[in-house]
Write a protein that holds these residues in place. Structure first.
Motif, PDB file in Angstrom:
ATOM      1  N   LEU A 152       0.856  -1.188   0.000  1.00  0.00           N
ATOM      2  CA  LEU A 152       0.000   0.000   0.000  1.00  0.00           C
ATOM      3  C   LEU A 152       0.893   1.240   0.000  1.00  0.00           C
ATOM      4  N   GLN A 153       0.630   2.159  -0.900  1.00  0.00           N
ATOM      5  CA  GLN A 153       1.519   3.295  -1.119  1.00  0.00           C
ATOM      6  C   GLN A 153       1.487   4.257   0.068  1.00  0.00           C
ATOM      7  N   LEU A 154       2.654   4.693   0.488  1.00  0.00           N
ATOM      8  CA  LEU A 154       2.771   5.474   1.718  1.00  0.00           C
ATOM      9  C   LEU A 154       1.979   6.778   1.673  1.00  0.00           C
ATOM     10  N   TYR A 155       1.890   7.411   0.509  1.00  0.00           N
ATOM     11  CA  TYR A 155       1.177   8.685   0.468  1.00  0.00           C
ATOM     12  C   TYR A 155      -0.333   8.504   0.471  1.00  0.00           C
ATOM     13  N   ARG A 156      -0.794   7.247   0.522  1.00  0.00           N
ATOM     14  CA  ARG A 156      -2.227   6.968   0.589  1.00  0.00           C
ATOM     15  C   ARG A 156      -2.672   6.605   2.004  1.00  0.00           C
ATOM     16  N   TYR A 157      -1.842   6.897   2.983  1.00  0.00           N
ATOM     17  CA  TYR A 157      -2.200   6.661   4.390  1.00  0.00           C
ATOM     18  C   TYR A 157      -2.722   7.942   5.018  1.00  0.00           C
ATOM     19  N   GLY A 158      -3.716   7.793   5.881  1.00  0.00           N
ATOM     20  CA  GLY A 158      -4.196   8.915   6.674  1.00  0.00           C
ATOM     21  C   GLY A 158      -3.527   8.917   8.037  1.00  0.00           C
ATOM     22  N   GLU A 159      -4.223   9.475   9.018  1.00  0.00           N
ATOM     23  CA  GLU A 159      -3.662   9.585  10.367  1.00  0.00           C
ATOM     24  C   GLU A 159      -3.473   8.202  10.987  1.00  0.00           C
ATOM     25  N   THR A 160      -2.319   8.003  11.594  1.00  0.00           N
ATOM     26  CA  THR A 160      -2.026   6.756  12.303  1.00  0.00           C
ATOM     27  C   THR A 160      -2.771   6.733  13.632  1.00  0.00           C
ATOM     28  N   VAL A 161      -3.243   5.552  14.030  1.00  0.00           N
ATOM     29  CA  VAL A 161      -3.946   5.431  15.312  1.00  0.00           C
ATOM     30  C   VAL A 161      -3.241   4.404  16.193  1.00  0.00           C
ATOM     31  N   SER A 162      -3.434   4.538  17.487  1.00  0.00           N
ATOM     32  CA  SER A 162      -2.927   3.574  18.465  1.00  0.00           C
ATOM     33  C   SER A 162      -4.110   2.832  19.075  1.00  0.00           C
ATOM     34  N   ILE A 163      -3.984   1.525  19.196  1.00  0.00           N
ATOM     35  CA  ILE A 163      -5.040   0.705  19.788  1.00  0.00           C
ATOM     36  C   ILE A 163      -4.547   0.203  21.146  1.00  0.00           C
ATOM     37  N   PRO A 164      -5.106   0.708  22.241  1.00  0.00           N
ATOM     38  CA  PRO A 164      -4.669   0.264  23.574  1.00  0.00           C
ATOM     39  C   PRO A 164      -5.418  -0.993  24.015  1.00  0.00           C
ATOM     40  N   PHE A 165      -4.836  -1.726  24.933  1.00  0.00           N
ATOM     41  CA  PHE A 165      -5.530  -2.864  25.535  1.00  0.00           C
ATOM     42  C   PHE A 165      -6.770  -2.375  26.277  1.00  0.00           C
ATOM     43  N   PHE A 166      -7.892  -3.019  26.038  1.00  0.00           N
ATOM     44  CA  PHE A 166      -9.089  -2.743  26.824  1.00  0.00           C
ATOM     45  C   PHE A 166      -8.941  -3.392  28.198  1.00  0.00           C
ATOM     46  N   THR A 167      -9.620  -2.801  29.189  1.00  0.00           N
ATOM     47  CA  THR A 167      -9.722  -3.424  30.505  1.00  0.00           C
ATOM     48  C   THR A 167     -11.202  -3.536  30.845  1.00  0.00           C
ATOM     49  N   ASP A 168     -11.486  -4.099  31.997  1.00  0.00           N
ATOM     50  CA  ASP A 168     -12.885  -4.241  32.407  1.00  0.00           C
ATOM     51  C   ASP A 168     -13.571  -2.890  32.569  1.00  0.00           C
ATOM     52  N   THR A 169     -12.793  -1.886  32.953  1.00  0.00           N
ATOM     53  CA  THR A 169     -13.393  -0.578  33.252  1.00  0.00           C
ATOM     54  C   THR A 169     -12.980   0.524  32.278  1.00  0.00           C
ATOM     55  N   TRP A 170     -12.136   0.214  31.322  1.00  0.00           N
ATOM     56  CA  TRP A 170     -11.621   1.224  30.389  1.00  0.00           C
ATOM     57  C   TRP A 170     -11.591   0.645  28.982  1.00  0.00           C
ATOM     58  N   ARG A 171     -12.526   1.103  28.131  1.00  0.00           N
ATOM     59  CA  ARG A 171     -12.644   0.592  26.773  1.00  0.00           C
ATOM     60  C   ARG A 171     -12.739   1.786  25.814  1.00  0.00           C
ATOM     61  N   PRO A 172     -11.640   2.495  25.621  1.00  0.00           N
ATOM     62  CA  PRO A 172     -11.657   3.736  24.835  1.00  0.00           C
ATOM     63  C   PRO A 172     -11.942   3.474  23.352  1.00  0.00           C
ATOM     64  N   ASP A 173     -12.578   4.443  22.716  1.00  0.00           N
ATOM     65  CA  ASP A 173     -12.869   4.299  21.289  1.00  0.00           C
ATOM     66  C   ASP A 173     -12.523   5.569  20.515  1.00  0.00           C
ATOM     67  N   SER A 174     -11.652   6.409  21.081  1.00  0.00           N
ATOM     68  CA  SER A 174     -11.314   7.676  20.431  1.00  0.00           C
ATOM     69  C   SER A 174     -10.666   7.469  19.062  1.00  0.00           C
ATOM     70  N   PHE A 175     -10.051   6.310  18.857  1.00  0.00           N
ATOM     71  CA  PHE A 175      -9.408   6.047  17.577  1.00  0.00           C
ATOM     72  C   PHE A 175     -10.425   5.894  16.446  1.00  0.00           C
ATOM     73  N   TYR A 176     -11.676   5.572  16.801  1.00  0.00           N
ATOM     74  CA  TYR A 176     -12.690   5.314  15.771  1.00  0.00           C
ATOM     75  C   TYR A 176     -12.900   6.540  14.887  1.00  0.00           C
ATOM     76  N   GLU A 177     -12.955   7.719  15.480  1.00  0.00           N
ATOM     77  CA  GLU A 177     -13.205   8.931  14.709  1.00  0.00           C
ATOM     78  C   GLU A 177     -12.086   9.181  13.700  1.00  0.00           C
ATOM     79  N   LYS A 178     -10.851   8.869  14.073  1.00  0.00           N
ATOM     80  CA  LYS A 178      -9.725   9.034  13.145  1.00  0.00           C
ATOM     81  C   LYS A 178      -9.842   8.050  11.986  1.00  0.00           C
ATOM     82  N   ILE A 179     -10.230   6.811  12.297  1.00  0.00           N
ATOM     83  CA  ILE A 179     -10.428   5.822  11.233  1.00  0.00           C
ATOM     84  C   ILE A 179     -11.558   6.265  10.314  1.00  0.00           C
ATOM     85  N   ARG A 180     -12.633   6.805  10.901  1.00  0.00           N
ATOM     86  CA  ARG A 180     -13.769   7.270  10.095  1.00  0.00           C
ATOM     87  C   ARG A 180     -13.325   8.358   9.119  1.00  0.00           C
ATOM     88  N   ARG A 181     -12.536   9.318   9.607  1.00  0.00           N
ATOM     89  CA  ARG A 181     -12.062  10.399   8.738  1.00  0.00           C
ATOM     90  C   ARG A 181     -11.182   9.857   7.624  1.00  0.00           C
TER      91      ARG A 181
END
Length: 276
Positions: free
Chosen positions: A127-156
């Motif tokens: 996949l060509q490098l200039y065709r990438y958008g913003e990089t995201v980090s996926i953290p380990f989920f826990t029982d009490t912390w399940r962040p989804d802030s990366f979803y909006e970046k993937i959507r964009r």
């Protein structure tokens, strides 16, 4: 002087000649050991191998040392040459930019020696490098912390037809919550997120969206140990990649956007039925 030296992605042989020459000038050599790992970092004799090749004893710098006690290293760099070794490229993690800022404020001269990082080596999947958008980090989920802030970046990214590189969580020398409450740190065993875990979490987040921009049929590329002799690259749907054993860390994942014909030809080499 402070030398911030990239080590590349594979093993001790990936250092550049400029980097090796710089290390040999230094009176002390530190190695950052928490934002990434070379393949040697997963073996018992890894550090001794590095020391043998580089010809210097190496001080392992964990997160606490770099983020809380780095001024000691910088004070040393005011009066002698000090090397700070970084897996990949020196500016692959924001922590290292902060280190350079602090060094400049203390009047320490900084010299950077670049190397390959996942940010450019990811091109190996076709996949060509200039065709990438913003990089995201996926953290380990826990029982009490399940962040989804990366979803909006993937959507964009997907709205623009761009690929998304997902960097997967690495937890090395992380104190347990219980030990922090007691005031005496006890550390969790090291954990490295797999492609499979990342996809499971991504799909969980997708289920919570009204109309998710990706799903189990979305095309992705799973990669493991980029830059090593035994690197693994597999392309397929999220559902297909869930069944693949990618082996030891480190892993990363690409959610594929719109593709050019040449990109499609390259991906064919790595499709799940004939992957390498």
């Amino acid at each position: 002087m402070l030398y911030v030296i990239g080590l590349g992605l594979g093993d001790e042989k990936d250092i550049t000649l400029r980097g090796l020459e710089s290390i040999k000038k230094c009176s002390k050599v530190y190695m950052e050991a928490y934002t990434s790992l070379l393949s040697f970092g997963l073996t018992s004799d890894g550090l001794s191998t590095l020391e043998k090749v580089y010809g210097k004893p190496i001080i392992v710098a964990d997160r606490e040392m770099v983020e809380e006690k780095s001024d000691d290293m910088l004070l040393e760099a005011q009066v002698s040459d000090v090397a700070f070794l970084v897996v990949g490229d020196p500016f692959g993690a924001t922590t290292h930019s902060d280190l350079v800022v602090r060094a400049n404020k203390l009047g320490v001269v900084v010299k950077v020696v670049h190397n390959a990082s996942v940010m450019n080596a990811i091109g190996v999947c076709g996949l060509q490098l200039y065709r990438y958008g913003e990089t995201v980090s996926i953290p380990f989920f826990t029982d009490t912390w399940r962040p989804d802030s990366f979803y909006e970046k993937i959507r964009r990214n997907r709205a623009l037809g761009l690929h998304t590189l997902c960097l997967l969580d690495i937890r090395v020398k992380e104190p347990t919550l219980e030990s922090l409450c007691r005031g005496k740190k006890v550390y969790e065993p090291p954990r490295f997120m797999t492609v499979n875990t990342a996809i499971e979490q991504l799909l969980e987040v997708a289920q919570n969206q009204e109309a998710s921009v990706y799903g189990e049929d979305s095309t992705c590329v799973g990669l493991a140990r980029i830059g090593c002799e035994d690197q693994v690259i597999v392309a397929g749907s999220m559902k297909q990649l869930l069944t693949v054993d990618f082996g030891p860390p480190l892993h990363c994942l690409v959610i594929v956007g719109e593709t050019h014909p040449v990109e499609e030809e390259m991906l064919e080499f790595y499709k799940i039925d004939g992957s390498s």
